[in-house]
Structure formats: structure tokens, C-alpha cells
Design an enzyme around this catalytic site. Structure first.
Site, mmCIF file in Angstrom:
data_model
loop_
_atom_site.group_PDB
_atom_site.id
_atom_site.type_symbol
_atom_site.label_atom_id
_atom_site.label_comp_id
_atom_site.label_asym_id
_atom_site.label_seq_id
_atom_site.Cartn_x
_atom_site.Cartn_y
_atom_site.Cartn_z
ATOM 1 C CB ILE A 102 -0.965 -0.014 1.206
ATOM 2 C CG1 ILE A 102 -1.875 1.228 1.200
ATOM 3 C CG2 ILE A 102 -0.220 -0.155 2.526
ATOM 4 C CD1 ILE A 102 -3.007 1.188 2.214
ATOM 5 C CB CYS A 103 1.105 4.211 0.697
ATOM 6 S SG CYS A 103 1.425 5.993 0.695
ATOM 7 C CG ASP A 104 6.545 5.673 -1.495
ATOM 8 O OD1 ASP A 104 6.049 5.942 -2.605
ATOM 9 O OD2 ASP A 104 7.596 6.197 -1.077
#
Length: 199
Positions: A102-104
Site C-alpha cells: 500500500i502507498c509507497d
């Protein structure tokens, strides 16, 4: 015997992205899963919110037997020493275990080359292409959704911790689809607006 789910957390990890998943597994999973944490070393890791966690494993002591590898987003995925995690990611992918980012951390999966043959998402396609460079050839499979699950790979952008959690719960069959939907709707929509189960 409970099965192990590994959460990869780095310094300045996004604690809320991990807590929805781990708490739902504990509440819905009837003890079938055991949550363990992995980091670059066994020294404590501090979250963005200030929680300190002493990881269960470093990269040299990760067990071979686990059901899922979940990479939690945060502020330090782009540091050079995180490259060590690629071996763990690729081993998970080759064994067709559940793999999430998730995300970066979703973009990190692109740098490891595991997003090229699955539908996926991240924070931004241009950032993903620039960071992953030649390792990433999956632009045609990028989807502008909050969270995407294809085969055993789950990706989400940084505003989608609930959607990410839901897809992981479904992939692991933590509970029935109805129970997982109830959990998601209750936490996403709120106490007064979530559809309540029929008696």
C-alpha cells in the site's frame, strides 16, 4: 495450528495502514492467523504516529512458512537499504502466496518487478514508472482504483487502508464474504449509516 502473516514495517511506517488489517484478522479470523512483523533489523521501528514496535524478525530470520507478506507504506521505502527486501518479495511472488503493498510500498513492488503481469494500482502511475524504471513494464495493467486484487497480488494507494484491508481479508478467506463486507461497511460508513445485518 495458526498460519503466519508477515507485515513488513520500516522506520516511519504508516501505523493506520497496518492496524485495520491486523485487528480485522484478530476479530474475524477465529485464531487461524498469527501476525508477525519483519523489518531490516530487530531494532525497534517507530511509526509515523509514534508507536514503537520491536520486530519479530529481521531479513535473515524470516520463516519460510507463511501465508502472506504485507508491505506497509511509510516514509522510508525509497532509502537504499530497502533494496534488501526485494528478495523476500520475489520469493513470496514465486510461491504464489498473498502479496500486498500500500502507498509507497505498492510502488516498491513495481521496483521488484512483480507488478508487470497483474492488474494493480499505486499512488501515481508516473511516479511508479519513474521510480521503478526498467523493472516496471506493467503500465497497461495499471488501474485507477483505490485497491486492486489480481491473482494473489493486492495493491492500494495511500488513501485506501480500508479497501486494502478488505481485499487482503478476502484473499486470505479470513471470514465469509458477507462477514468481511459487514466489517468493511461498518468501519467505512460509520455506526449510523452502515447497513446492519438482518436478524
Amino acid at each position: 495450528m495458526s498460519k503466519t502473516i508477515l507485515f513488513v514495517i520500516l522506520q516511519q511506517y504508516a501505523d493506520w495502514e497496518a492496524s485495520y488489517i491486523s485487528s480485522a484478522i484478530a476479530m474475524l479470523g477465529n485464531g487461524q492467523y498469527n501476525i508477525k512483523t519483519v523489518s531490516l533489523s530487530k531494532d525497534y521501528v517507530q511509526s509515523i504516529g509514534g508507536f514503537k514496535v520491536l520486530p519479530d524478525y529481521d531479513l535473515l530470520s524470516v520463516p519460510e512458512d507463511y501465508e502472506a507478506l504485507i508491505l506497509i507504506g511509510g516514509m522510508t521505502w525509497r532509502s537504499q537499504n530497502t533494496q534488501q527486501i526485494k528478495t523476500l518479495v520475489n520469493n513470496c511472488y514465486k510461491k504464489s502466496k498473498v502479496l500486498g503493498g500500500i502507498c509507497d510500498a505498492s510502488a516498491f513492488l513495481g521496483t521488484a518487478g512483480v507488478l508487470n503481469d497483474v492488474m494493480h494500482t499505486s499512488n501515481d502511475i508516473n511516479d511508479l514508472k519513474q521510480w521503478a524504471g526498467a523493472a516496471y513494464t506493467g503500465e497497461s495493467k495499471y488501474i485507477y482504483h483505490q485497491a486492486v486484487r489480481d491473482k494473489n497480488v493486492i495493491t492500494a494507494n495511500g488513501t485506501a487502508p480500508m479497501e486494502f484491508a478488505k481485499e487482503i481479508l478476502l484473499a486470505l478467506n479470513v471470514a465469509s464474504e458477507d462477514k468481511i463486507s459487514e466489517w468493511y461497511n461498518f468501519h467505512k460508513l460509520g455506526f449510523y449509516t452502515a447497513p446492519m445485518p438482518k436478524m
